[in-house]
Structure formats: C-alpha cells, structure tokens
Design a protein around this motif. Structure first.
Motif, short mmCIF file in Angstrom:
data_model
loop_
_atom_site.label_atom_id
_atom_site.label_comp_id
_atom_site.label_asym_id
_atom_site.label_seq_id
_atom_site.Cartn_x
_atom_site.Cartn_y
_atom_site.Cartn_z
N LYS A 190 27.49 82.43 -25.41
CA LYS A 190 27.50 82.42 -23.94
C LYS A 190 28.58 83.34 -23.40
O LYS A 190 28.36 84.10 -22.46
CB LYS A 190 27.72 80.99 -23.45
N HIS A 191 29.75 83.30 -24.01
CA HIS A 191 30.85 84.16 -23.59
C HIS A 191 30.50 85.64 -23.81
O HIS A 191 30.75 86.48 -22.93
CB HIS A 191 32.12 83.78 -24.36
N GLN A 192 29.92 85.96 -24.96
CA GLN A 192 29.53 87.34 -25.23
C GLN A 192 28.45 87.82 -24.25
O GLN A 192 28.47 88.97 -23.83
CB GLN A 192 29.02 87.47 -26.67
N ILE A 198 30.07 88.68 -21.00
CA ILE A 198 30.81 89.94 -21.09
C ILE A 198 29.86 91.13 -20.92
O ILE A 198 30.27 92.19 -20.45
CB ILE A 198 31.57 90.02 -22.44
N MET A 199 28.60 90.98 -21.28
CA MET A 199 27.63 92.06 -21.16
C MET A 199 27.35 92.45 -19.71
O MET A 199 26.71 93.47 -19.47
CB MET A 199 26.32 91.67 -21.84
N GLY A 200 27.81 91.68 -18.76
CA GLY A 200 27.71 92.07 -17.36
C GLY A 200 26.59 91.43 -16.59
O GLY A 200 26.10 92.00 -15.61
N TYR A 201 26.18 90.25 -16.94
CA TYR A 201 25.14 89.55 -16.20
C TYR A 201 25.81 88.59 -15.22
O TYR A 201 25.78 87.38 -15.38
CB TYR A 201 24.22 88.78 -17.16
N GLU A 202 26.41 89.15 -14.17
CA GLU A 202 27.15 88.33 -13.21
C GLU A 202 26.23 87.44 -12.39
O GLU A 202 26.61 86.38 -11.95
CB GLU A 202 27.97 89.21 -12.25
N ARG A 203 25.01 87.88 -12.15
CA ARG A 203 24.09 87.13 -11.29
C ARG A 203 23.10 86.30 -12.09
O ARG A 203 22.09 85.88 -11.56
CB ARG A 203 23.34 88.09 -10.38
N HIS A 204 23.39 86.06 -13.35
CA HIS A 204 22.52 85.23 -14.18
C HIS A 204 23.29 84.00 -14.65
O HIS A 204 24.46 84.11 -15.03
CB HIS A 204 22.04 85.99 -15.41
N LYS A 205 22.64 82.88 -14.61
CA LYS A 205 23.17 81.69 -15.29
C LYS A 205 22.77 81.85 -16.74
O LYS A 205 21.60 82.05 -17.05
CB LYS A 205 22.55 80.41 -14.72
N ILE A 206 23.73 81.74 -17.63
CA ILE A 206 23.46 81.88 -19.06
C ILE A 206 23.48 80.50 -19.69
O ILE A 206 24.46 79.76 -19.57
CB ILE A 206 24.52 82.78 -19.74
N VAL A 207 22.40 80.16 -20.38
CA VAL A 207 22.29 78.89 -21.09
C VAL A 207 22.04 79.23 -22.55
O VAL A 207 21.13 80.00 -22.86
CB VAL A 207 21.13 78.03 -20.54
N THR A 208 22.86 78.67 -23.43
CA THR A 208 22.68 78.93 -24.87
C THR A 208 22.37 77.63 -25.58
O THR A 208 22.87 76.57 -25.21
CB THR A 208 23.93 79.58 -25.48
N HIS A 209 21.57 77.76 -26.62
CA HIS A 209 21.15 76.60 -27.40
C HIS A 209 21.15 77.03 -28.86
O HIS A 209 20.54 78.03 -29.22
CB HIS A 209 19.76 76.17 -26.95
N VAL A 210 21.86 76.28 -29.71
CA VAL A 210 21.96 76.60 -31.14
C VAL A 210 21.56 75.38 -31.95
O VAL A 210 22.02 74.28 -31.69
CB VAL A 210 23.39 77.06 -31.51
#
Length: 190
Positions: A126-128, A131-143
């Motif tokens: 999620k942190h990486q 960092i890629m520059g998706y300021e306007r996206h909510k990032i959800v990660t699932h492992v």
C-alpha cells in the motif's frame, strides 16, 4: 415541609440536593466527585488529572487537536483522473511482485507468523502504491499467505466500482514452503 430538588452542576459529575429547613434557609447536601475526595476524605489528584488528560487525547494517544487539524482542501470537481493519474495495473503488478519476492524469498511457512507477515506485506504494498503518485485513489491491499501441501485454492473478490476509473492488480508468489497472492485495488475518489 422541606422541598427537595436535585440539580446537576455543569462540568461536575455530582448531584447536590437542596432543601429548605423550617426557617426557609436553603441547605445543600451531597458530595461532589469533582472535589476529588474519597469516602475517607483523602484527596485524589490523580483521578482529576486523568479526567482532564483523557478529554484532550484520542483513543490512539495522540492529542485530539493534531487529529482534527487536517488541512481543508477545496474541491476540484474532477470526475475522472487525468492521464498520468490513472491507476496503471501493469505497473502496480510489477511492484507487487517485487514486494512479494523481496519479503518471501527466504521464508518458511509458519502459521504463527503468517498473519503478521501478510499484514506487513500488505502495508508495504500500500505504501509503495501511494509513492507511485496515485493521490486521488484509495488504495486497498489484500494479501493471502498459505502453506503448500498439494492442495488447490481459489481466491476471488467482488467490488462495486466505476470500471472506467477504478482498477486492480494482482501478483502471485510461490517458493518450496508457501504461496502468496497480493491484490491491490485503486478506487478513484474526489
């Protein structure tokens, strides 16, 4: 006849009862916990200090003023991401693959540590992605991390989103002891 009427004073957690005696003089009875005296008359300054401190701090221990003072940004009224701001699934998939391989190359499956390992990898991914520059996206990660014992597994997900602006990326990793599947969802928001 004596009149009794309870009154609750502001900022104190006490109830005082007022009554009039035979000569019409108002008499107040009742103890106040804000006076910080216990049943033996000894002072309790620690309780009052704790109450004052707990009103000013949040559950996480940070002062409430820090958590409330987020900068207020004006709306841009953009309904779609700009070309460079679109969620690039192939780029995120490469990042997920590198995060999985760097964290799991020398690992052996242990059911006691698999949960915390999956949570750490999800946080790193999620942190990486941020960092890629998706300021306007909510990032959800699932492992998902599992043991390899010649079994089959199916992992699926369902999401309600805008197919034009939202996307996902998924990566798979396997070594001699464990397998891992990481998925990152990028959901556009204004």
């Amino acid at each position: 006849m004596s009149e009794r009427r309870p009154s609750v004073s502001s900022r104190r957690s006490s109830i005082q009862i007022e009554s009039k005696d035979s000569q019409g003089i108002v008499v107040q009875t009742g103890a106040s916990s804000a006076d910080d005296t216990d049943s033996h008359g000894k002072g309790r300054p620690g309780i009052a200090a704790f109450r004052r401190f707990s009103r000013r701090t949040s559950i996480m221990g940070f002062p409430r003023s820090i958590l409330r003072n987020k900068p207020k940004l004006e709306n841009t009224y953009r309904m779609n991401p700009e070309g460079s701001q679109r969620f690039n699934a192939s780029r995120v998939e490469k990042m997920l693959q590198s995060v999985l391989s760097s964290n799991l190359d020398d690992k052996v499956y242990d059911p006691k540590t698999a949960t915390s390992l999956a949570a750490n990898i999800a946080d790193m991914a999620k942190h990486q992605a941020k960092i890629m520059g998706y300021e306007r996206h909510k990032i959800v990660t699932h492992v998902v991390i599992g043991n390899i014992t010649n079994q089959g597994i199916e992992i699926c997900s369902r999401c309600l989103w805008d197919a034009r602006n939202d996307d996902h990326a998924s990566a798979f990793y396997k070594n001699s002891s464990l397998f891992a599947v990481a998925t990152a969802y990028g959901v556009y928001f204004e």
